[in-house]
Design a protein around this motif. Structure first.
Motif, short mmCIF file in Angstrom:
data_model
loop_
_atom_site.label_atom_id
_atom_site.label_comp_id
_atom_site.label_asym_id
_atom_site.label_seq_id
_atom_site.Cartn_x
_atom_site.Cartn_y
_atom_site.Cartn_z
N ASP A 22 0.89 -1.16 0.00
CA ASP A 22 0.00 0.00 0.00
C ASP A 22 0.93 1.21 0.00
O ASP A 22 1.42 1.64 1.03
N GLN A 27 -2.82 0.75 -3.87
CA GLN A 27 -2.66 -0.63 -3.41
C GLN A 27 -2.26 -1.56 -4.56
O GLN A 27 -2.78 -1.44 -5.67
N ARG A 215 0.88 -6.15 9.38
CA ARG A 215 0.86 -4.97 8.49
C ARG A 215 1.96 -4.04 8.97
O ARG A 215 1.88 -3.46 10.04
N THR A 235 7.96 -8.57 4.37
CA THR A 235 6.50 -8.60 4.19
C THR A 235 6.09 -9.78 3.30
O THR A 235 5.16 -10.52 3.63
N GLY A 240 2.32 -10.79 4.54
CA GLY A 240 1.54 -9.70 5.14
C GLY A 240 1.37 -8.54 4.17
O GLY A 240 1.35 -8.74 2.95
N THR A 241 1.26 -7.35 4.74
CA THR A 241 1.07 -6.15 3.91
C THR A 241 2.05 -5.07 4.37
O THR A 241 2.23 -4.87 5.57
N VAL A 243 2.89 -1.06 4.31
CA VAL A 243 2.28 0.26 4.07
C VAL A 243 3.38 1.31 4.06
O VAL A 243 4.25 1.33 4.93
N HIS A 264 -4.77 2.20 9.08
CA HIS A 264 -4.28 1.10 8.24
C HIS A 264 -4.03 -0.18 9.04
O HIS A 264 -3.38 -1.09 8.54
N ILE A 266 -2.05 -0.95 11.40
CA ILE A 266 -0.62 -1.29 11.44
C ILE A 266 -0.31 -2.14 12.67
O ILE A 266 -0.79 -1.85 13.77
#
Lengths: 611, 376
Positions: A22, A27, A215, A235, A240-241, A243, A264, A266
C-alpha cells in the motif's frame, strides 16, 4: 523461504487478491506484483541472464525498485541497487566495478553517469503517458504504439507472466550487493547470499512474531538495507502487507503517520530513532495513536536509540519499542531488545537471536562481563564479504566472526550495550555516512585546501556531520557557495549539517590532523540529555507539591486528565511556582497550553534559553 | 425530541454515504447534508453559521496580529450569541426564540479562535473548518467537541465493526434514557409520586422529590441526547468527547464540574478561567468569570446569575477548605468521607438547581422555606 510457494500462491492461489503493498494510498495485490515479477524474470532470462548474474538497479519509485529487487532475489540474479541520487563519480565507479550483465536505470542517469547501453542489456525507466483507467481499457486494443523492449515499465505490457522452469536459487548464490560506505577509490559492496538473507528474514519473522495478518509501516528508503529487507522482503516472506504513507518523511506529516496506525491497522512500525525523536516532539494530541487492537510494537533500528528517548516515548505513547542492532553486513539485525522480557533491557541492544556474539579486547582476547571491547557476531546471516575487496573483507571477517567495529559491553545476563565506535562511520538519522567520503567530495572544490568531517552528537538525528574546511581563498568560499557545490555532489543524507572554516588545522608531528583538538573548537559530545532530565525532575518536584501526588509517579506523558489533583486551581498553583522558581513570567497563551508536562517543559526551555 | 428524530433521519444517509463515498468527498458530504437540514428547519441558523464561519476563518487566517484577530472574532461571535440570547432576534426577522444550535457553534468558533491564538490548530483549510462546524451529529445538542480532535478523527477514520456497533448502542441507550427514564419514569411516574405525596400531606418529601426529580431529569435528558450525538458520530468513525461522567458520584463541587457537561465546563476552564487568571493572577476572579459565562450560556436571567454565584462561592469555599488545616483535622474524625463528600455535593447541586427550576422568586423562596423547615 519457500520462494516457489510464494510465487504460486501469488499468481494463482490464495494470495492473488491480497494487498501486498500500500504505497502512498495506491494498493498493489500479491497477484499484480508477482505477475510483474514473473514478467521481469522472463525478460531477463530471455536476454540470456542466468543465476548469479548481476543486475544494476537505480530507479525512482518504490513499486519499481521493490519489483526489480524481488525479481532478482527470487530468480537468483544478484541485485546491485544504488540510490539514483548518489554522487555521479561514485556511482560510475561502483557501476564499473559491478560488471553487471543488465541494468535498469532512470533514463537521464545513462548520460549523467556516462553508461554505455551497448555493453549490457539496458532498460531505461521512462514515464509513460497516463490515461484514465476507462479510456486505457478502451484504447488498449486499438493502440498502435510499438512495443519497446528497452523501456521500463512499458516493457511489462508485452511480457508473459507465466512462471516456467522455476527453481529456487542456490543458497550460496549472491542475492544482492549493497554499497554502504567507502571512498570512490575504495567502495565497499556488501555481498549477501541467499542463505544469509533467508536465514535472517526467518529470524526477523520469528522474533517479531509476524504472520499473514502483519501490516508493517516502514517508510525507510528501499535503497537502505532496513528499508528493503524489513520492508518488501520481510512482508512477502510473512505474506503480510507493507504500508508506506509518504514519499518522504516530514515533520508536517507526523499527524498523518500517527493517524495511519489505526487507519491502516498497522501491527509494526519500523522507524529509526531520529524519526521517533521527531514523533515524540511533534505529536501533541496523538498520544493515543498506538492504542489500537492491531498494534504490537515499534521496531527501532539503523542507529543508537537514546535511553531517555526510549523511556520517554514508551511512557508518552504507552507502547513498546524493540531496539534492534545490526549492520548491512548482517542483512539487517542481530541483537534485539524488547520482543520478550528475556531479551529486553532498556539502554541495551538486548541479546543475540539465532547468532552468537562475543566481546574482544585489542589483543583479540575474549572479555568477561561488563568490560568494553569490540563486538563480534557469528551466524548464518553474516555476509560473504565485500565485493572484489578481499583486503577489507579480511579485516572484518575472521573464522566466520564479523568484527562489527562497534565497542560494547555485555552484562552477566547477556544483554549487550553499545558503548562506542571503533570504525570511522557517522550514523545520521539511521544512515551510515563515511566522513572520508564526504571530505573527498569537499576536497574536489577548487577553493578548498583541505577538509575533515567529524560526527557530533545530535538530539534528533543521533549524530550530525560537521565539515571543517581550510579554504585557499576564504573571501570567496562561503558556506553557501560550498553548500551549493555539495548539493550537486552528495546525497541529502550525506550533506554536512554545518560547515566550519579554519585558517589551518591543528596537526601533529607527522602532519596528521589532530581531531581531538579540532573537536574542542565546537564542543563535541555535549550531553543535553542530563540538562533535560534535571529540568523534568524539577517540574515533577513542583508538580507534586501543587497536585499533592508523589513525584516519582509522574511521567512526561502525564497531563491534566491523567494526574489526580491537577484541577484548575492546582494548575495555576503550579504555574505560579514555576514562575517563582525559574524567575520568569508566562503569557496568557502559554498558561493555556501548559496542560501537560511536555508543553510545560517546552515552554520552560524557551524561557530559559531566552533568559 | 422531534427535532432530534429529524437529525437522526438526516444522519442515516449521511452515515451510509460517509462509508460509501471516497475519502476526498467526505468533507463536502457532511457540509451538504447539514446545509440541507438547516435550510429546511432553520434557514436563519444556516445563514448565521455560514457567515460567522467565513468571518472567523478569514479573519484568523489573514490577520497579521493573531491576538487582535482572536479578540475581534471572540467579541463578534459572542455579541451575536448574546444578541440572540437576549431575544433580540425577534426584533429583526427571526421568529424562533434562538437560532438552532447557536449556543454550540458560537462556542466552537470561540474555541477555534482561541486555539488559533495559542497556535495549536492543526494544518487545515476552509472546508475542514466548515465540516467541523457543520458536523450534524453534534450540531444541535453538543457536545462542544474540539477542532484538533475532529481533524485527528478525520485523518484516521476507517470502517470498524466494533466502533459502529458501539455507536448504535449509544444511540439506543440515548433514546432509552430520554424516553424511558426521562420522559416516562422521572417525568411521568416521578410526577405522579410527587402528587401522591403532596396529596397525603407529605409536603417536605414531595418538595424534596420534586427538586431531585428536576436535576435527575435534566441529567438524564441531556446525557441521553449526548449519547445519541456521540453514538451518531461513532457510526461515522468520529469519537466525540464525553459530556458526562457519573456527575452524582462527585465527592466535591470541583469534582462535580469535571463530570457535568464536561465539554462546556472544560471550555470555560480553558477559554475563560485561564485567560482571566493569566491577566489578573487571581483564582477567584477566574472562577467567577467562568461560572458567569457558564450561566450566560444557558440563559441570561437573574436566576442563572444567582445559580452561578452560588457555585462560585461553593467552588472557592471548597478550594480554601481543601488546602486548609481544618480539612486535615476533620478527616481524622470523619467516618466514610467519600460518602459524606458525595452526599454534601449532591445536595449542594440539588439546592442550587432550585434557583433555576423555579418559575419566579416567590416560588424559589417557597421551595427553600419548605426544604429548610421554615414553611408553615
Amino acid at each position: 523461504m519457500h520462494t516457489e510457494e510464494l510465487l504460486h500462491k501469488s499468481l494463482t492461489g490464495e494470495l492473488k487478491k491480497k494487498v501486498f503493498l500500500d504505497l502512498v494510498g495506491k494498493q498493489h495485490t500479491y497477484g499484480d506484483f508477482f505477475s510483474d515479477v514473473a514478467k521481469m524474470r522472463n525478460l531477463f532470462l530471455s536476454k540470456g541472464l542466468k543465476e548469479g548474474d548481476k543486475i544494476f538497479l537505480s530507479i525512482e519509485g518504490d513499486y519499481d525498485i521493490a519489483l526489480l529487487f524481488l525479481t532478482c532475489v527470487l530468480s537468483g540474479f544478484t541485485a546491485v541497487s544504488l540510490d539514483p541520487h548518489i554522487n555521479g563519480n561514485r556511482a560510475k565507479a561502483i557501476f564499473e566495478q559491478a560488471e553487471a550483465k543488465a541494468c535498469v536505470l532512470e533514463d537521464h542517469l545513462f548520460e549523467k553517469w556516462g553508461i554505455d547501453k551497448s555493453s549490457l542489456f539496458a532498460l531505461s525507466k521512462k514515464e509513460t503517458q497516463k490515461k484514465g483507467a476507462l479510456f486505457k481499457k478502451l484504447l488498449k486494443s486499438s493502440s498502435s504504439e510499438p512495443a519497446d523492449e528497452s523501456s521500463y515499465p512499458a516493457v511489462l505490457g508485452i511480457l508473459e507472466n507465466t512462471l516456467t522452469d522455476y527453481h529456487p536459487p542456490s543458497p550460496d548464490s549472491i542475492a544482492y550487493i549493497l554499497f554502504t560506505s567507502g571512498t570512490t577509490s575504495d567502495p565497499k559492496g556488501v555481498m549477501i547470499t541467499q542463505r544469509n538473507l533467508w536465514a535472517h528474514i526467518t529470524t526477523l519473522k520469528n522474533v517479531y512474531g509476524m504472520d499473514d495478518t502483519t501490516r508493517i509501516l516502514n517508510n525507510l528508503s528501499f535503497y537502505h538495507a532496513d528499508g528493503m529487507m524489513e520492508g518488501p522482503v520481510l512482508t512477502a516472506f510473512c505474506q503480510g502487507t507493507l504500508v508506506r504513507l509518504v514519499k518522504k518523511f516530514e515533520i508536517s506529516l507526523i499527524a498523518d503517520i500517527l493517524a495511519s496506525i489505526y487507519k491502516h491497522r498497522i501491527s509494526h512500525l519500523i522507524a529509526p530513532p531520529s524519526m521517533l525523536a521527531l514523533i515524540n516532539k511533534f505529536s501533541e494530541g496523538y498520544e493515543d495513536s498506538f492504542q489500537t487492537p492491531d498494534f504490537k510494537f515499534i521496531i527501532s533500528l539503523s542507529a543508537h536509540l537514546e535511553e531517555h528517548l526510549w523511556q520517554n516515548f514508551e511512557q508518552t505513547f504507552k507502547t513498546k519499542i524493540v531496539n534492534v542492532y545490526g549492520l548491512t553486513e548482517t542483512v539487517s539485525g542481530s541483537l534485539f531488545s524488547g520482543t520478550s522480557d528475556e531479551l529486553r533491557k532498556i539502554g541495551t541492544v538486548g541479546k543475540p537471536v539465532d547468532c552468537e556474539v562475543k566481546v574482544l579486547d585489542e589483543s583479540g582476547n575474549a572479555l568477561p562481563a561488563n568490560q568494553e571491547g569490540e563486538l563480534l557476531i557469528k551466524g548464518d546471516h553474516v555476509f560473504k564479504g565485500y565485493y572484489k575487496n578481499q583486503e577489507a573483507t579480511d579485516k572484518v571477517l575472521k573464522d566466520g566472526w564479523l568484527y562489527s567495529g562497534d565497542l560494547a559491553v555485555q552484562d552477566e545476563q547477556g544483554h549487550v550495550k553499545i558503548t562506542g565506535r571503533k570504525k570511522n562511520i557517522i550514523i545520521v538519522g539511521g544512515f551510515n555516512v563515511h566522513p572520508e567520503e564526504v571530505s573527498e567530495v569537499i576536497n574536489t572544490h577548487p577553493l578548498v585546501l583541505e577538509s575533515v568531517c567529524v560526527g557530533v552528537k545530535d538530539t534528533v538525528f543521533g549524530e550530525k556531520l560537521i565539515a571543517c574546511v581550510v579554504a585557499s581563498d576564504p573571501a570567496k568560499l562561503t558556506k553557501n557557495v560550498l553548500r551549493a557545490f555539495l548539493t550537486e555532489q552528495l546525497e541529502i543524507n550525506k550533506m554536512p549539517a554545518d560547515i566550519l572554516f579554519y585558517k589551518e588545522f591543528p596537526k601533529g608531528l607527522a602532519g596528521k590532523v589532530q581531531l581531538k583538538e579540532l573537536e574542542k573548537t565546537f564542543g563535541k559530545d555535549q550531553a543535553p540529555d542530563q540538562v533535560q532530565q534535571d529540568l523534568q525532575q524539577e517540574i515533577f518536584r513542583l508538580a507534586s507539591s501543587s497536585f499533592k501526588v508523589d513525584a516519582n509517579g509522574l511521567t512526561m506523558s502525564d497531563n491534566s486528565q491523567t494526574v489526580n489533583g491537577w484541577d484548575s486551581m492546582a494548575h495555576l498553583h503550579l504555574v505560579t511556582q514555576l514562575e517563582e522558581r525559574f524567575n520568569t513570567r508566562f503569557g496568557a497563551a502559554e498558561i493555556m497550553v501548559m496542560n501537560n508536562f511536555k508543553s510545560i517543559e517546552d515552554i520552560l526551555k524557551k524561557h530559559l534559553s531566552n533568559a | 425530541m422531534e427535532l432530534q428524530v429529524f437529525v437522526l433521519l438526516f444522519c442515516i444517509p449521511l452515515v451510509a454515504l460517509s462509508w460509501a463515498l471516497p475519502e476526498s468527498w467526505q468533507r463536502y458530504l457532511g457540509i451538504l447534508i447539514t446545509t440541507l437540514f438547516l435550510g429546511l428547519y432553520a434557514p436563519e441558523s444556516l445563514l448565521i453559521l455560514t457567515l460567522t464561519t467565513l468571518f472567523s476563518y478569514y479573519v484568523l487566517k489573514y490577520s497579521t496580529h493573531i491576538a487582535a484577530a482572536m479578540i475581534v472574532v471572540c467579541v463578534v461571535i459572542f455579541s451575536v450569541f448574546v444578541f440572540f440570547k437576549l431575544g433580540l432576534g425577534k426584533t429583526i426577522w427571526i421568529e424562533r426564540l434562538l437560532p438552532l444550535g447557536i449556543s454550540y457553534y458560537s462556542f466552537r468558533q470561540i474555541h477555534y479562535a482561541m486555539e488559533a491564538y495559542k497556535r495549536k490548530l492543526p494544518a487545515h483549510d476552509l472546508k475542514d473548518y466548515f465540516a467541523y462546524l457543520f458536523f450534524l451529529p453534534t450540531l444541535l445538542i453538543g457536545p462542544i467537541h474540539r477542532f484538533p480532535e475532529f481533524m485527528k478523527d478525520g485523518r484516521r477514520r476507517r470502517w470498524d465493526n466494533s466502533l459502529f456497533s458501539e455507536g448504535l448502542e449509544r444511540i439506543l441507550y440515548g433514546f432509552v434514557k430520554v424516553i424511558v427514564l426521562g420522559n416516562y419514569l422521572i417525568s411521568a411516574r416521578g410526577g405522579a409520586l410527587m402528587d401522591m405525596l403532596e396529596a397525603n400531606g407529605y409536603l417536605w418529601l414531595s418538595t424534596y422529590v420534586d427538586v431531585v426529580r428536576y436535576i435527575a431529569n435534566s441529567y438524564i435528558q441531556f446525557a441521553g441526547f449526548s449519547d445519541i450525538a456521540i453514538g451518531l458520530a461513532l457510526t461515522m468513525g468520529y469519537r466525540v468527547m464525553e459530556n458526562f461522567d457519573s456527575p452524582f458520584r462527585a465527592t466535591d463541587i470541583s469534582d462535580f464540574w469535571q463530570r457535568w457537561h464536561i465539554s462546556l465546563s472544560t471550555w470555560c476552564r480553558e477559554y475563560v478561567y485561564f485567560p482571566f487568571y493569566s491577566v489578573t493572577r487571581n483564582y477567584y476572579i477566574g472562577i467567577f468569570f467562568s461560572m458567569l459565562i457558564l450561566a450566560l450560556w444557558h440563559d441570561i436571567t437573574w436566576q442563572y446569575l444567582a445559580w452561578a454565584s452560588v457555585h462560585v462561592i461553593g467552588i472557592n469555599t471548597w478550594h480554601i477548605y481543601h488546602r486548609s488545616a481544618l480539612r486535615v483535622a476533620l478527616h481524622r474524625f470523619i467516618i466514610a468521607p467519600v460518602f459524606w463528600g458525595r452526599f454534601i455535593t449532591f445536595h449542594f447541586v440539588v439546592l442550587s438547581f432550585v434557583l433555576i427550576s423555579g418559575k419566579n422568586g416567590e416560588e424559589i423562596w417557597r421551595t427553600f422555606k419548605i426544604l429548610f423547615g421554615f414553611h408553615v
